[in-house]
Design a protein around this motif. Structure first.
Motif, PDB file in Angstrom:
ATOM      1  N   LYS A  93       3.358 -56.413  -7.161  1.00  0.00           N
ATOM      2  CA  LYS A  93       2.522 -57.006  -8.204  1.00  0.00           C
ATOM      3  C   LYS A  93       1.387 -56.049  -8.533  1.00  0.00           C
ATOM      4  N   LYS A  94       1.105 -55.886  -9.829  1.00  0.00           N
ATOM      5  CA  LYS A  94      -0.011 -55.033 -10.225  1.00  0.00           C
ATOM      6  C   LYS A  94      -1.309 -55.733  -9.830  1.00  0.00           C
TER       7      LYS A  94
ATOM      8  N   ASN B  99       3.284 -58.932 -14.687  1.00  0.00           N
ATOM      9  CA  ASN B  99       2.773 -57.876 -13.809  1.00  0.00           C
ATOM     10  C   ASN B  99       3.391 -57.897 -12.418  1.00  0.00           C
ATOM     11  N   LYS B 100       4.622 -58.433 -12.322  1.00  0.00           N
ATOM     12  CA  LYS B 100       5.235 -58.597 -11.006  1.00  0.00           C
ATOM     13  C   LYS B 100       6.740 -58.366 -11.109  1.00  0.00           C
TER      14      LYS B 100
ATOM     15  N   SER C  50       1.690 -48.703 -16.441  1.00  0.00           N
ATOM     16  CA  SER C  50       1.059 -50.020 -16.548  1.00  0.00           C
ATOM     17  C   SER C  50       2.071 -51.118 -16.829  1.00  0.00           C
ATOM     18  N   ASP C  51       3.198 -50.747 -17.417  1.00  0.00           N
ATOM     19  CA  ASP C  51       4.242 -51.723 -17.737  1.00  0.00           C
ATOM     20  C   ASP C  51       5.227 -51.761 -16.578  1.00  0.00           C
ATOM     21  N   VAL C  52       5.196 -52.829 -15.780  1.00  0.00           N
ATOM     22  CA  VAL C  52       5.991 -52.865 -14.558  1.00  0.00           C
ATOM     23  C   VAL C  52       7.495 -52.744 -14.818  1.00  0.00           C
TER      24      VAL C  52
END
Length: 131
Positions: free
Chosen positions: A59-60, A44-45, A22-24
């Motif tokens: 990007k998430k 998130n990118k 979850s942590d990019v």
């Protein structure tokens, strides 16, 4: 074009695996050795480049806690997604595989199929030691 990585078993719970993915910024630890650039753009990118390849922004887009994380192209001419599917196996084991999905013309698909297959296999293989 749809490509699927092999499934890999991680010695962590589905929750721990999900939190890591979850942590990019953690994707830097999963990158192949020939990474040339890795940069966090937003929370998130991120952007990365492999030697001899153009820069790619991911990007998430979506996440389902402990089950799935979807990254998508964050700009550029190509639209694709990279989905991490997480399955809980036992108390401290989970299984992950990656799915790549993109719409490309036949010539482009032929050129990128091999490198992308190798890339997602490397990402999932590196999860065993990084998570």
């Amino acid at each position: 074009m749809n490509l699927e990585s092999p499934k890999v078993v991680i010695d962590k719970t589905a929750s721990e695996t999900f939190e890591f993915l979850s942590d990019v910024k953690n994707f830097e630890a999963l990158m192949p050795e020939n990474i040339n650039k890795f940069e966090i753009i937003e929370a998130n990118k991120f952007l990365f480049a492999l030697k001899g390849m153009p820069e790619i922004v991911l990007k998430k887009r979506e996440s389902i806690p402990n089950e799935k994380i979807v990254l998508g192209s964050g700009g550029g001419k190509l639209d694709f997604s990279l989905t991490a599917n997480i399955t809980s196996l036992e108390e401290n084991k989970s299984e992950v595989n990656l799915l790549f999905d993109g719409e490309f013309n036949a010539m482009m698909a032929m050129m990128i199929k091999g490198p992308i297959s190798k890339f997602i296999e490397t990402l999932v293989h590196n999860m065993k030691t990084a998570i």
